[in-house]
Design a protein around this motif. Structure first.
Motif, PDB file in Angstrom:
ATOM      1  N   ILE A  91      68.916 129.829  50.680  1.00 17.59           N
ATOM      2  CA  ILE A  91      69.426 129.026  52.007  1.00 17.59           C
ATOM      3  C   ILE A  91      68.678 127.907  52.288  1.00 17.59           C
ATOM      4  N   ARG A  92      67.315 128.263  52.413  1.00 17.80           N
ATOM      5  CA  ARG A  92      66.218 127.594  52.802  1.00 17.80           C
ATOM      6  C   ARG A  92      65.931 126.429  51.849  1.00 17.80           C
ATOM      7  N   LEU A  93      66.007 126.746  50.570  1.00 13.28           N
ATOM      8  CA  LEU A  93      65.945 125.770  49.559  1.00 13.28           C
ATOM      9  C   LEU A  93      66.870 124.785  49.500  1.00 13.28           C
ATOM     10  N   LEU A  94      68.164 125.548  49.584  1.00 12.90           N
ATOM     11  CA  LEU A  94      69.477 124.537  49.564  1.00 12.90           C
ATOM     12  C   LEU A  94      69.492 123.413  50.555  1.00 12.90           C
ATOM     13  N   TRP A 114      73.512 125.334  41.505  1.00 16.84           N
ATOM     14  CA  TRP A 114      72.855 126.052  40.385  1.00 16.84           C
ATOM     15  C   TRP A 114      71.487 125.367  40.116  1.00 16.84           C
ATOM     16  N   ASP A 115      71.421 123.946  40.480  1.00 20.62           N
ATOM     17  CA  ASP A 115      69.922 123.611  40.461  1.00 20.62           C
ATOM     18  C   ASP A 115      68.838 124.188  40.972  1.00 20.62           C
ATOM     19  N   THR A 116      69.438 124.555  42.411  1.00 21.99           N
ATOM     20  CA  THR A 116      68.464 125.285  43.366  1.00 21.99           C
ATOM     21  C   THR A 116      68.265 126.886  42.542  1.00 21.99           C
ATOM     22  N   PHE A 138      65.597 137.198  49.082  1.00 23.73           N
ATOM     23  CA  PHE A 138      66.397 136.196  48.198  1.00 23.73           C
ATOM     24  C   PHE A 138      67.390 135.306  48.922  1.00 23.73           C
ATOM     25  N   GLU A 139      68.106 136.021  49.720  1.00 21.40           N
ATOM     26  CA  GLU A 139      69.279 135.121  50.555  1.00 21.40           C
ATOM     27  C   GLU A 139      68.585 134.098  51.080  1.00 21.40           C
ATOM     28  N   SER A 140      67.673 134.683  52.157  1.00 21.99           N
ATOM     29  CA  SER A 140      67.141 133.414  53.164  1.00 21.99           C
ATOM     30  C   SER A 140      66.375 132.487  52.219  1.00 21.99           C
ATOM     31  N   MET A 200      69.164 119.468  50.155  1.00 17.34           N
ATOM     32  CA  MET A 200      70.260 118.575  50.810  1.00 17.34           C
ATOM     33  C   MET A 200      69.570 117.435  51.767  1.00 17.34           C
ATOM     34  N   GLU A 201      68.621 117.780  52.519  1.00 14.79           N
ATOM     35  CA  GLU A 201      67.844 117.057  53.311  1.00 14.79           C
ATOM     36  C   GLU A 201      67.192 115.885  52.432  1.00 14.79           C
ATOM     37  N   ARG A 202      66.630 116.152  51.165  1.00 16.34           N
ATOM     38  CA  ARG A 202      66.240 115.185  50.426  1.00 16.34           C
ATOM     39  C   ARG A 202      67.212 114.268  50.018  1.00 16.34           C
TER      40      ARG A 202
END
Length: 206
Positions: free
Chosen positions: A188-191, A112-114, A183-185, A195-197
């Protein structure tokens, strides 16, 4: 003698518009999204999201826009020119607000945040596109050459306004088209980035 500096507001204003850059009036509105799972959120966005007239469907966010142009004219014995022009852009940004349950899963909160951040970015970009074209319209009106009569100057201003606003509409449609394809890519990239951060400790858990 009196006609040499006679100001006449013939187009959209009865008074001289103040000098200055394009005005932006921006407000925000929110609609509620309930649910605990990703499926719940998706259904709520589809059900409660604002209906966009251009598509006839509901969207997870929207931006309503209105351009208002104030033009004043200066008439001389032989010509009429645009003395001043000011474009005001009024926008209303409509965004979702998740009424997050206390025990929502961390994965759902992260998604949701993403997603909500991307929706806000998307709508703010719509505002920027509109603002750029409002500025272009204002500059084009101010740069217009004098016409023989104020009626001709008024017609020229209307012609310029129609052309630039049509250009604006096309730019908004093209932006939506590109955003939809990616949109989808993008999500996924933002998620993955979030997660890495979180894993590196540079971003607090949601």
């Amino acid at each position: 003698m009196m006609n040499r500096s006679l100001l006449c507001a013939l187009m959209l204003s009865l008074s001289v518009a103040p000098a200055g850059a394009t005005n932006l009036v921006k407000t925000y509105s929110y609609f509620s999204v309930n649910g605990r799972t990703l499926d719940d959120i998706e259904k709520q966005l589809t059900k409660n999201g604002p209906e966009v007239k251009s598509t006839g469907s509901r969207h997870p966010g929207a931006t309503q826009m209105a351009f208002t142009t104030r033009v004043s004219y200066a008439q001389t014995a032989n010509s009429c020119r645009i003395a001043n022009a000011q474009v005001t852009l009024k926008v209303k940004v409509i965004l979702p607000e998740w009424r997050r349950p206390r025990k929502a899963d961390p994965e759902v909160r992260l998604f949701w945040d993403t997603l909500s951040a991307d929706i806000k970015r998307h709508e703010e970009r719509h505002v920027e596109i509109a603002k750029n074209h409002a500025r272009e319209l204002e500059d084009a009106l101010k740069a217009t050459y004098p016409q023989k009569t104020c009626e001709a100057a008024k017609a020229k201003a209307a012609e310029i306004s129609t052309a630039i606003l049509a250009k604006h509409d096309l730019a908004q449609v093209q932006f939506d088209r590109v955003e939809g394809v990616n949109f989808e890519s993008r999500i996924i990239r933002l998620l993955r980035y979030r997660m890495e951060r979180i894993q590196s400790g540079r971003l607090p858990p949601t």
